[in-house]
Design an enzyme around this catalytic site. Structure first.
Site, mmCIF file in Angstrom:
data_model
loop_
_atom_site.group_PDB
_atom_site.id
_atom_site.type_symbol
_atom_site.label_atom_id
_atom_site.label_comp_id
_atom_site.label_asym_id
_atom_site.label_seq_id
_atom_site.Cartn_x
_atom_site.Cartn_y
_atom_site.Cartn_z
ATOM 1 N N GLU A 260 0.766 -0.968 0.109
ATOM 2 C CA GLU A 260 -0.017 0.012 -0.001
ATOM 3 C C GLU A 260 0.962 1.112 -0.153
ATOM 4 O O GLU A 260 2.054 1.045 0.302
ATOM 5 C CB GLU A 260 -0.920 0.018 1.301
ATOM 6 C CG GLU A 260 -2.160 -0.936 1.315
ATOM 7 C CD GLU A 260 -3.303 -0.155 0.741
ATOM 8 O OE1 GLU A 260 -2.894 0.876 0.109
ATOM 9 O OE2 GLU A 260 -4.380 -0.868 0.626
ATOM 10 N N ASN B 47 -11.024 3.973 3.161
ATOM 11 C CA ASN B 47 -9.918 4.096 2.225
ATOM 12 C C ASN B 47 -9.969 5.162 1.066
ATOM 13 O O ASN B 47 -10.884 6.017 1.227
ATOM 14 C CB ASN B 47 -10.253 2.690 1.365
ATOM 15 C CG ASN B 47 -9.174 1.671 1.523
ATOM 16 O OD1 ASN B 47 -8.013 1.999 1.757
ATOM 17 N ND2 ASN B 47 -9.639 0.467 1.625
ATOM 18 N N ASP C 35 -10.090 0.988 -3.441
ATOM 19 C CA ASP C 35 -8.996 0.751 -2.582
ATOM 20 C C ASP C 35 -8.395 2.270 -2.622
ATOM 21 O O ASP C 35 -8.995 3.225 -2.405
ATOM 22 C CB ASP C 35 -8.145 -0.270 -2.725
ATOM 23 C CG ASP C 35 -7.415 -0.911 -1.476
ATOM 24 O OD1 ASP C 35 -7.037 0.009 -0.746
ATOM 25 O OD2 ASP C 35 -7.366 -2.014 -1.428
#
Length: 297
Positions: free
Chosen positions: A18, A150, A200
């Site tokens: 991420e 998110n 996301d």
């Protein structure tokens, strides 16, 4: 329309990669592997990737204006004065004593405030929320009632903010007062159909368009899309694995897109179909991404 073909920039085999953020002075891409509690720095020129591990997961981070990092960890925020330093708690540890919750995705706004969302990993309640951290360590609850907060990102001028409660499949957009940070005019920027991936991590480009990675639990998903300020899909880039997690931008001209991915909880059969699961992919874009603003604290 030209087909964009992503390449593997780093075969990282991340459990949950991420937060790919470019450091312009160092010419390196920093990123995290949440499930391994790691912060990484990747040099695309040499192919070298370094990492260090912490006692708690690191959901995301920001560079600091004076050097070092602000880390969003399991229980709250922490300061890291340098790559080799030990983290020091910063502000109220807002999730301490809440085992189902951890800090997840976040970003700075152009004023240097840090916005970070939480996730309820057990899916036991819709008690995840979005928070804003100011330079003095004050942490303010902004919006609650979510499961997986998110996709946080700001436009270059700080007047538009996006984020998502991922299971809803909807990206939310807001108008922002760039001075106070106050949000208004909440709306749905785009609602993605079920089965095509959930929103996301996202990032803006300098034309005010919002790019977001779509995470697929099956072989669906595996793409990033570029949305206009009105929510129209302008571009779709297929990524050769389905658990794509976030997009960022880097390089001298900020026109290299970097996309992180995950391999956690994938079956052996899935991993065989997706040999580069957990990699960082890259491709070139025509419009530069917005540089990350350091945290003001």
């Amino acid at each position: 329309m030209e087909t964009i073909e992503p390449v593997v920039a780093l075969d990282a085999r991340a459990e949950l990669g991420e937060s790919p953020i470019w450091h312009a002075q160092e010419k390196r891409l920093y990123w995290v592997d949440i499930f391994r509690s790691e912060l990484h720095r990747f040099d695309p020129a040499s192919g070298t990737d370094e990492c260090r591990r912490f006692a708690q997961p690191v959901g995301c981070f920001a560079f600091r204006v004076g050097g070092g990092f602000l880390l969003a960890m399991k229980d709250g925020l922490a300061m890291l004065d340098s790559w080799d330093a030990d983290p020091v708690p910063f502000g109220e540890q807002i999730l301490a004593g809440k085992p189902d919750l951890r800090l997840n995705d976040g970003c700075t706004d152009p004023a240097g405030r840090f916005w970070v969302g939480a996730v309820n990993e057990a899916k036991s309640a819709a008690d995840a929320a979005l928070y804003r951290a100011d330079a003095d360590g004050t942490v303010t609850l902004v919006e609650s009632g979510m499961t997986t907060c998110n996709s946080a990102a700001f436009s270059a001028d700080g007047t538009m903010f996006c984020h998502a409660d991922s299971p809803s499949h909807m990206v939310r957009a807001y108008d922002v007062d760039p001075v106070s940070g106050a949000l208004s005019t909440r709306r749905i920027l785009h609602h993605f159909p079920e089965g095509l991936g959930t929103p996301d991590g996202g990032w803006f480009d300098v034309e005010g368009c919002y790019w977001v990675a779509l995470f697929g639990l099956s072989d669906g998903g595996g793409k990033v899309v570029r949305l206009s300020p009105q929510g129209e899909i302008l571009c779709t880039v297929e990524i050769p694995t389905h658990r794509t997690t976030m997009i960022g931008f880097g390089g001298e001209d900020m026109r290299t897109a970097y996309v992180t991915s995950a391999r956690a909880l994938m079956s052996d059969a899935e991993l065989e179909r997706h040999p580069h699961a957990g990699a960082i992919f890259s491709f070139r874009v025509e419009v530069s991404g917005v540089p990350a603003t350091p945290f003001a604290g």
